[in-house]
Design a protein around this motif. Sequence first.
Motif, mmCIF file in Angstrom:
data_model
loop_
_atom_site.group_PDB
_atom_site.id
_atom_site.type_symbol
_atom_site.label_atom_id
_atom_site.label_comp_id
_atom_site.label_asym_id
_atom_site.label_seq_id
_atom_site.Cartn_x
_atom_site.Cartn_y
_atom_site.Cartn_z
ATOM 1 N N ALA A 186 -10.479 0.181 -9.332
ATOM 2 C CA ALA A 186 -11.362 1.191 -9.926
ATOM 3 C C ALA A 186 -12.190 0.635 -11.083
ATOM 4 C CB ALA A 186 -10.521 2.364 -10.405
ATOM 5 N N SER A 187 -11.695 -0.379 -11.790
ATOM 6 C CA SER A 187 -12.444 -0.884 -12.951
ATOM 7 C C SER A 187 -13.480 -1.940 -12.567
ATOM 8 C CB SER A 187 -11.475 -1.465 -13.980
ATOM 9 O OG SER A 187 -10.649 -2.410 -13.331
ATOM 10 N N ILE A 188 -13.517 -2.345 -11.294
ATOM 11 C CA ILE A 188 -14.506 -3.338 -10.846
ATOM 12 C C ILE A 188 -15.522 -2.609 -9.967
ATOM 13 C CG2 ILE A 188 -14.833 -5.564 -9.696
ATOM 14 C CD1 ILE A 188 -12.759 -6.090 -11.676
ATOM 15 N N PRO A 189 -16.776 -2.506 -10.411
ATOM 16 C CA PRO A 189 -17.740 -1.714 -9.638
ATOM 17 C C PRO A 189 -18.046 -2.316 -8.262
ATOM 18 C CG PRO A 189 -18.582 -2.181 -11.848
ATOM 19 C CD PRO A 189 -17.350 -3.012 -11.656
ATOM 20 N N PHE A 190 -18.177 -1.419 -7.301
ATOM 21 C CA PHE A 190 -18.700 -1.792 -5.984
ATOM 22 C C PHE A 190 -20.213 -1.732 -6.124
ATOM 23 C CE2 PHE A 190 -20.031 -0.168 -1.662
ATOM 24 C CZ PHE A 190 -19.934 -1.407 -1.050
ATOM 25 N N ALA A 191 -20.866 -2.881 -6.150
ATOM 26 C CA ALA A 191 -22.306 -2.949 -6.442
ATOM 27 C C ALA A 191 -22.891 -4.096 -5.632
ATOM 28 C CB ALA A 191 -22.520 -3.186 -7.934
ATOM 29 N N PRO A 192 -23.600 -3.784 -4.550
ATOM 30 C CA PRO A 192 -24.039 -4.836 -3.626
ATOM 31 C C PRO A 192 -25.161 -5.725 -4.178
ATOM 32 C CG PRO A 192 -24.180 -2.637 -2.628
ATOM 33 C CD PRO A 192 -23.980 -2.444 -4.092
ATOM 34 N N SER A 193 -24.862 -6.446 -5.236
ATOM 35 C CA SER A 193 -25.727 -7.490 -5.757
ATOM 36 C C SER A 193 -24.787 -8.559 -6.289
ATOM 37 C CB SER A 193 -26.650 -6.928 -6.840
ATOM 38 O OG SER A 193 -27.588 -7.916 -7.255
ATOM 39 N N LEU A 194 -25.244 -9.424 -7.166
ATOM 40 C CA LEU A 194 -24.367 -10.467 -7.699
ATOM 41 C C LEU A 194 -24.963 -11.026 -8.974
ATOM 42 C CD1 LEU A 194 -25.428 -13.765 -6.650
ATOM 43 C CD2 LEU A 194 -25.598 -12.257 -4.709
ATOM 44 N N GLY A 195 -24.135 -11.786 -9.712
ATOM 45 C CA GLY A 195 -24.653 -12.505 -10.877
ATOM 46 C C GLY A 195 -24.622 -11.716 -12.166
ATOM 47 N N ASP A 196 -23.939 -10.579 -12.184
ATOM 48 C CA ASP A 196 -23.897 -9.780 -13.417
ATOM 49 C C ASP A 196 -22.847 -10.343 -14.376
ATOM 50 O OD1 ASP A 196 -25.000 -7.159 -14.542
ATOM 51 O OD2 ASP A 196 -22.862 -6.947 -14.911
ATOM 52 N N VAL A 197 -22.929 -9.930 -15.661
ATOM 53 C CA VAL A 197 -21.906 -10.337 -16.637
ATOM 54 C C VAL A 197 -20.552 -9.724 -16.303
ATOM 55 C CG1 VAL A 197 -23.419 -10.844 -18.598
ATOM 56 C CG2 VAL A 197 -22.678 -8.499 -18.203
ATOM 57 N N GLN A 198 -20.544 -8.598 -15.609
ATOM 58 C CA GLN A 198 -19.259 -8.032 -15.202
ATOM 59 C C GLN A 198 -19.013 -8.334 -13.726
ATOM 60 O OE1 GLN A 198 -19.040 -3.637 -15.027
ATOM 61 N NE2 GLN A 198 -21.258 -3.626 -15.263
#
Length: 417
Positions: free
Chosen positions: A329-341
Amino acid sequence: MSTRRAPHPSTLCARGPEPAVSTSRPLVPPLELSVVYCPADLDHVDALSDGLAPGFIYARDGHPNAAQLAEKMARLEGGEAALVCASGMGAIAAAFLSLLSQGDQALISAGVYGRTMALASRQLPRWGIGHIVFDPADPAAARSLLTPNTRLIYVETLSNPLLRVADLDALGTLAQEAGIPLIVDNTFAPVICRPLEHGASLVVHSVTKMIGGHSDLTLGVLVGARRHVEEARTVASTLGQTGNPFESWMALRGLATLNLRMSRASATALELARRLATHTAVARVSYPLLPSHPDFARAARLLAGGGGSIVTIDLTTRARAEAFIRGLASIPFAPSLGDVQTTLSHPATTSHRGQDDGLLARQGLTAGTVRISVGLEDPDDLWREFQAALDALERESEPPAHRRRRDEPASTLGTSS
Ligand SMILES: Cc1ncc(COP(=O)(O)O)c(C=O)c1O
């Protein structure tokens, strides 16, 4: 009595301010939003247009923030020049459209980013441009696919999502012998790989990803020989593909910490990959610097300072991937990459959407493949969260197929005999 009349407020408001005079210069680059620059006279227009005087006229053709970003990217990649585009796809399209004409062909690596393949398979044919797909792990086979009409070779340094490592040196030699450019998408490997040193003529990046680094800008860049970059600049400006000042300025901020972020994310990714490989819920871990990776030897040779921020795991089924993503739950499902989180993506429903199980299997993927873009969190915190989600997966769902006993049915739920 003076005849000079004070300007009307509307005139005062409408006119631009005098440039602020300073005998000192700003430490950080100012954001320069002006769409247009004012030449001193018509000779100055000529000199600017002919490249005899440095400067800008119209922002779509060039502006200070893009020039600063381009200069830094050219130095980072070891190229003569660079062009900032409105997105990674803008940079890829500018490269293709400046190098290919009607009747030409591009030799494109299998498994490249979906939109890049869509550009080749759906858009370029409308200009009468064809393409042939080659296996990046087999440059010898690529040689046999060259035709007299092949005008470029295109490959990604690290493929998405299994991180296969392209044999850049062999492809560079092939391209050189054929007298055509090798274009390398280095989005997954900024800093850790410099494709121009391995025979590439042009490097493209989605700056949106690791270089921007904060998921708050969309830009691309193309780096290489000045001649290629200037040809691409003409195409990009004509088709309106160039990048804007604000996002270029933001990308300069991202670039300031790129090296630090890349080495930290790479170190954490390697540690996470090692630990994931020990967990029984994970059928397979792909990370270029794990000895189990099929291209480990090449990765160790080609990549310097880390293996990149992406780790891909196989949880075998969509249901298990879904349970894992929900469990984290604390790791976003976000279909991109390279973010600080750290973020998660599910290739079968995002980058590889629409491909059936057979096509996914031919690329070594399943509906249970999950791509992890590792960020800057503490590695032990991250592992605790991943471990908890994987432990829960073990408790709550059926074991992955690789650990099922032969005589055990895949599922007893909903089966009909
Ligand atoms: C490897 C790769 N190249 C190019 C692109 C396209 O970049 P952009 O989204 O900035 O157009 C992406 C986007 O995900 C990518 O992953």
